[in-house]
Enzyme design. Structure first.
Site, PDB file in Angstrom:
ATOM      1  N   LYS A 191      72.727 -51.461 124.635  1.00 32.04           N
ATOM      2  CA  LYS A 191      72.727 -52.218 125.758  1.00 32.04           C
ATOM      3  C   LYS A 191      71.807 -53.539 125.800  1.00 32.04           C
ATOM      4  O   LYS A 191      70.643 -53.327 126.035  1.00 32.04           O
ATOM      5  CB  LYS A 191      72.187 -51.472 127.017  1.00 32.04           C
ATOM      6  CG  LYS A 191      72.252 -51.706 128.306  1.00 32.04           C
ATOM      7  CD  LYS A 191      73.822 -51.701 128.642  1.00 32.04           C
ATOM      8  CE  LYS A 191      74.236 -51.949 130.123  1.00 32.04           C
ATOM      9  NZ  LYS A 191      75.652 -52.267 130.493  1.00 32.04           N
ATOM     10  N   SER A 389      80.653 -51.625 131.741  1.00 30.57           N
ATOM     11  CA  SER A 389      79.700 -51.050 132.265  1.00 30.57           C
ATOM     12  C   SER A 389      79.881 -50.511 133.813  1.00 30.57           C
ATOM     13  O   SER A 389      80.787 -49.756 134.074  1.00 30.57           O
ATOM     14  CB  SER A 389      78.557 -52.060 132.200  1.00 30.57           C
ATOM     15  OG  SER A 389      77.260 -51.467 132.428  1.00 30.57           O
TER      16      SER A 389
END
Length: 590
Positions: A191, A389
């Protein structure tokens, strides 16, 4: 004093009259635009396609498009929905002889380009011609143009064929100079959305994932060109890797293009192909004009079925509130999905997702409506350039997911950002703070000081909980274990071609494939398509658009080249508000 009041009154009267006149002018233009007659296409016409503005999912509802008013420009643009519809219509339109792909910059994402490219390949089944011409071929436009029967360029033009690259701007040094420490709370090894805030270069996991998905995108790019141009893929790789294309003549020699022509020579060829004499004008119609035309050959609009398939467009960053055509407001999109779920005439739903993510809370609100809809009627997701996401979060509960091979998806992870501006306030500005609180955590989130270990633990627990919810939702939607989703999650970004192999996507295909799948699942042979959410009327958009353009124009004038940095900093302030499920960065392939 009397003269002063006369002057003020005259000025106010002038302003009122000017405003009234401007309103009448705008209304007149809108009435004229709304009353435009159906465009008649001449026999032997060429459909002229040039993409010089970003391609949105839907054509904007703007009757002033293409006009310059009060120093503000309103670009004329055609949405992907109408581009695809027009190519399909032209295929069976006896008045259209062929398509002319004119100089374009293709600032759209790769999946959007892919959909248009595939539509052109289908158009060629009609045995009508497709001709491409440009002075400058960017790699994006060349990928589209490579399917043409003939690809030409200006003899002195520029041909870009160098491979793909991805660059990230890191802001840590600037933040250090300002005395701002960015406190990161995240879940996901990959991430990397927050890396620019606390690193000065890519982390190794991020470098690994970028290398992987960029390689996948490039492989698909080369494969497409290899198929359309009949050139070995390894040869194409070597042409780019060794800088073999430096001049237009090189592109001809390597068979990347078919010839060099000046514009007048290209126009002569179009005259010949459409049966026109050398001194005759070429009959042509632009994309936006062709939208207003109808043909006897096209019977799609004659469907009188009461059954409907709803297309819900979810495009842009995911936020709370209403949003607009270019941003996904959880309230607006969830309301649209709820509306089509409760509409008995709507037999199936296609959720068109083109989003890099955003607020994890807003994503969950939309996910809930998708999950509820799946219980009562088919809902199919069609992914655009991005569905990553939060964009993947709102997709995962659907019956099935379609993506293009070069769609960017995955990035299953959560992060939160909280700045510590103590040094900026104390050392740089000389500002200090003091106060009283009734509880230990009453001022949790105060940016004038660093987080305590206990506060950081609270925030980390919240982010962990969000990631757990995210992976549970994906596991349930995809029929996988949560442990498996965690193994392919961790914020890692995948292309559509990669995602289908690991079970995040069901099929490779475009929005029309998703519509066909929805119809099949609902057992429909005849149906009408309806689009949601409803686009705002022009008058509702006018005030915010004009205000926004004026603000942007002033900022660009003042900041110059630094405007891009301002935009990045502005984006950072938005992601510092709530936990985010967001793609690391915008992916631009030049």
């Amino acid at each position: 004093m009397k003269q002063f009041f006369k002057f003020v009154f005259a000025t106010m009267l002038g302003l009122v009259l000017t405003t009234v006149i401007l309103v009448f002018i705008i209304v007149g233009i809108i009435v004229a635009a709304s009353g435009e007659k159906e465009v008649e296409v001449e026999p032997g016409s060429v459909l002229h396609m040039a993409f010089t503005t970003p391609i949105t999912e839907r054509t904007p509802n703007n009757p002033l498009a293409g006009l310059s008013f009060l120093g503000l420009n309103s670009d004329k643009s055609t949405g992907l929905n109408d581009i695809l519809a027009n190519i399909k219509k032209a295929k069976s339109d006896s008045n259209i002889k062929g398509i002319f792909l004119d100089e374009s910059y293709m600032t759209s994402g790769q999946a959007t380009t892919e959909e248009i490219r595939n539509a052109l390949i289908d158009f060629k089944k009609s045995h009508k011609f497709v001709i491409a011409y440009s002075e400058i071929y960017t790699q994006g436009f060349y990928y589209l143009a490579s399917v043409a029967d003939k690809v030409y360029m200006n003899p002195k033009g520029i041909f870009e064929f160098t491979g793909f690259s991805q660059q990230v701007t890191f802001l840590k040094g600037a933040l250090d100079k300002l005395g701002i420490e960015v406190q990161i709370i995240k879940v996901g090894t990959y991430k990397s959305a927050v890396e620019p805030l606390f690193l000065t270069k890519m982390s190794e996991p991020n470098r690994l994932q970028v290398t992987s998905y960029l390689g996948s995108l490039y492989d698909h790019f080369l494969t497409g060109i290899s198929t359309s141009r009949g050139i070995n893929k390894d040869s194409l790789f070597n042409y780019a890797n060794n800088g073999r294309v430096q001049f237009p003549e090189d592109a001809v020699k390597l068979k990347l293009i078919d010839g060099l022509k000046y514009k007048d020579e290209l126009l002569d060829e179009l005259r010949q192909r459409t049966g026109k004499g050398k001194k005759e004008d070429i009959a042509s119609v632009d994309l936006d004009e062709y939208t207003k035309s109808k043909t006897d050959d096209n019977t799609d609009d004659d469907n009188s079925s009461k059954n409907r398939i709803a297309i819900v467009y979810a495009s842009g960053d995911i936020t709370g509130g209403q949003g607009d055509d270019n941003s996904i407001g959880s309230e607006r999109i969830s309301k649209a999905i709820r509306k089509v779920r409760l509409d008995n005439k709507v037999k199936a739903v296609v959720l068109r997702v083109n989003s890099p993510g955003g607020s994890s809370l807003a994503s969950d609100v939309i996910w809930r409506e998708v999950a509820l809809t799946k219980k009562v009627k088919p809902i199919i997701v069609s992914m655009g350039d991005y569905a990553a996401s939060g964009g993947y979060y709102i997709s995962c509960a659907a019956d099935s997911i379609f993506a293009e091979p070069n769609t960017i998806t995955g990035s299953i992870g959560i992060f939160a950002v909280l700045p510590n501006m103590q040094k900026l306030f104390n050392d740089k500005l000389g500002v200090t703070f003091d106060g009283v609180k009734t509880g230990k955590y009453a001022d949790l989130g105060d940016v004038s000081r660093p987080l305590t270990p206990e506060e950081r633990a609270i925030l980390q627990n919240n982010v962990n909980h969000g990631y757990d919810d995210f992976t549970k939702a994906v596991a349930a939607g995809r029929g996988k274990t949560q442990a498996y989703i965690n193994s392919i999650g961790q914020g890692r970004v995948w292309t559509g071609a990669q995602a289908i192999k690991i079970g995040l996507v069901d099929r490779l295909g475009n929005i029309n494939d998703a519509i066909a799948s929805a119809a099949k699942k609902a057992k429909l042979k005849n149906y009408n398509l309806v689009s949601y959410p409803e686009q705002k009327s022009f008058f509702k958009q006018l005030d915010s658009d004009v205000t926004g353009q004026m603000k942007t124009k002033m900022l660009k004038s003042e900041l110059g080249d630094n405007y891009r940095v301002y935009e990045q900093m502005k984006g950072l302030t938005q992601i510092m508000r709530t936990p985010q499920a967001r793609l690391p960065y915008e992916i631009v392939i030049k």
